[in-house]
Design a protein around this motif. Structure first.
Motif, PDB file in Angstrom:
ATOM      1  N   UNK A   6       0.845  -1.186   0.000  1.00 34.83           N
ATOM      2  CA  UNK A   6       0.000   0.000   0.000  1.00 34.83           C
ATOM      3  C   UNK A   6       0.888   1.246   0.000  1.00 34.83           C
ATOM      4  N   UNK A   7       1.465   1.543  -1.169  1.00 31.09           N
ATOM      5  CA  UNK A   7       2.404   2.655  -1.298  1.00 31.09           C
ATOM      6  C   UNK A   7       1.910   3.604  -2.388  1.00 31.09           C
ATOM      7  N   UNK A   8       1.771   4.862  -2.063  1.00 35.42           N
ATOM      8  CA  UNK A   8       1.415   5.877  -3.033  1.00 35.42           C
ATOM      9  C   UNK A   8       2.679   6.569  -3.543  1.00 35.42           C
ATOM     10  N   UNK A   9       2.719   6.853  -4.845  1.00 34.07           N
ATOM     11  CA  UNK A   9       3.888   7.546  -5.380  1.00 34.07           C
ATOM     12  C   UNK A   9       3.944   8.960  -4.805  1.00 34.07           C
ATOM     13  N   UNK A  10       5.141   9.498  -4.769  1.00 34.74           N
ATOM     14  CA  UNK A  10       5.368  10.805  -4.172  1.00 34.74           C
ATOM     15  C   UNK A  10       4.770  11.911  -5.048  1.00 34.74           C
ATOM     16  N   UNK A 124      11.424   5.895 -12.526  1.00 35.97           N
ATOM     17  CA  UNK A 124      10.085   6.418 -12.209  1.00 35.97           C
ATOM     18  C   UNK A 124       8.948   5.430 -12.418  1.00 35.97           C
ATOM     19  N   UNK A 125       9.150   4.392 -13.233  1.00 35.57           N
ATOM     20  CA  UNK A 125       8.042   3.482 -13.555  1.00 35.57           C
ATOM     21  C   UNK A 125       8.148   2.146 -12.827  1.00 35.57           C
ATOM     22  N   UNK A 126       8.960   2.090 -11.795  1.00 38.10           N
ATOM     23  CA  UNK A 126       9.170   0.847 -11.040  1.00 38.10           C
ATOM     24  C   UNK A 126       7.873   0.308 -10.447  1.00 38.10           C
ATOM     25  N   UNK A 169       9.739  -0.434  -1.140  1.00 37.76           N
ATOM     26  CA  UNK A 169       8.640   0.517  -0.965  1.00 37.76           C
ATOM     27  C   UNK A 169       9.098   1.951  -1.213  1.00 37.76           C
ATOM     28  N   UNK A 170      10.286   2.282  -0.733  1.00 34.33           N
ATOM     29  CA  UNK A 170      10.807   3.636  -0.939  1.00 34.33           C
ATOM     30  C   UNK A 170      11.050   3.915  -2.415  1.00 34.33           C
ATOM     31  N   UNK A 174       9.374   6.932  -4.421  1.00 34.13           N
ATOM     32  CA  UNK A 174      10.206   8.055  -4.873  1.00 34.13           C
ATOM     33  C   UNK A 174      10.731   7.902  -6.296  1.00 34.13           C
ATOM     34  N   UNK A 175      10.932   6.664  -6.746  1.00 29.50           N
ATOM     35  CA  UNK A 175      11.442   6.458  -8.092  1.00 29.50           C
ATOM     36  C   UNK A 175      12.936   6.626  -8.230  1.00 29.50           C
TER      37      UNK A 175
END
Length: 250
Positions: A6-10, A124-126, A169-170, A174-175
């Motif tokens: 449950x990780x939202x991109x920055x 960025x697309x990980x 997750x980081x 953050x990408x």
């Protein structure tokens, strides 16, 4: 997008373009950045790239999976970095690790941080590899004892320990992350575990050291999919803020 984590991109709102302009000038002149400046800058670069990708596809940046957009993201950032004299290397997993794994494109970039060269994975697309529907055991396909397809990275990430999951997750958020031994191993091993062929996943130890991955990434010869001109024509070019300020003052 339902992810295994449950990780939202920055989301980087209210960017201070004066700070970005100053950082770009420093990069152009070869001056050192502070760790805080570099963190702010890479968050900006990744966020702007994700914005370009999502706008192009008419998608909400918060929900967009970025599937099959890795080479475009790689080109956007590489061409932008080149304009600022930032050393970067395009890397393709199937060339850097082995040909029979999940294909993906990312960048290794170098920065002067307080007089010391620091290298970073910029990806960025990980987050595209953590869609829960593509990370289940049912995604394994075996024909005549040969593995022809595996789940995406999230399936294997769920089997990692808490420390490695935090790294993953980081990076989803953050990408980008520093290219050190621990990060390189965590990053490389997840792709290596998607290896197909005559493999017994109950016994196979699909992993290598962080040093091996770093050397492989640094020696890899990847090709950018788009020129600066092509990106500009597509409306996918990331333009330096510093150069725009110079143009307005001439």
């Amino acid at each position: 997008m339902n992810q295994v984590f449950n990780v939202q991109i920055n989301i980087m709102e209210n960017v201070d373009l004066d700070i970005i302009s100053n950082i770009e000038r420093k990069c152009l002149d070869g001056d050192g950045l502070s760790p805080n400046e570099l963190d702010y800058y890479l968050n900006y670069v990744v966020y702007q790239t994700r914005l370009l990708l999502s706008f192009k596809k008419n998608e909400n940046i918060n929900d967009y999976k970025f599937n099959f957009m890795c080479d475009t993201a790689q080109s956007i950032i590489a061409r932008y970095f080149e304009s600022l004299n930032i050393i970067c290397r395009p890397v393709e997993t199937q060339k850097a690790i082995t040909s029979d794994i999940l294909g993906h494109s990312f960048l290794i970039a170098e920065f002067n941080v307080n007089g010391e060269v620091k290298k970073y994975i910029v990806d960025p697309t990980y987050n595209q590899f953590f869609d829960i529907d593509r990370c289940s055991e049912s995604n394994f396909k075996v024909i005549n004892g040969i593995v022809v397809k595996t789940p995406d990275l999230g399936y294997f990430a769920l089997k990692e320990d808490e420390d490695k999951q935090m790294i993953i997750k980081n990076l989803i958020k953050c990408g980008f992350m520093e290219l050190n031994l621990e990060n390189a191993k965590t990053y490389g091993d997840l792709f290596y575990k998607t290896k197909t062929g005559n493999i017994n996943y109950l016994n196979a130890k699909l992993e290598m050291s962080g040093l091996v991955y770093i050397k492989s990434f640094e020696k890899s010869v990847g090709n950018l999919s788009y020129t600066s001109e092509e990106l500009s024509e597509m409306g996918m070019s990331l333009e330096p803020v510093y150069k725009e300020i110079l143009k307005k003052t001439v």
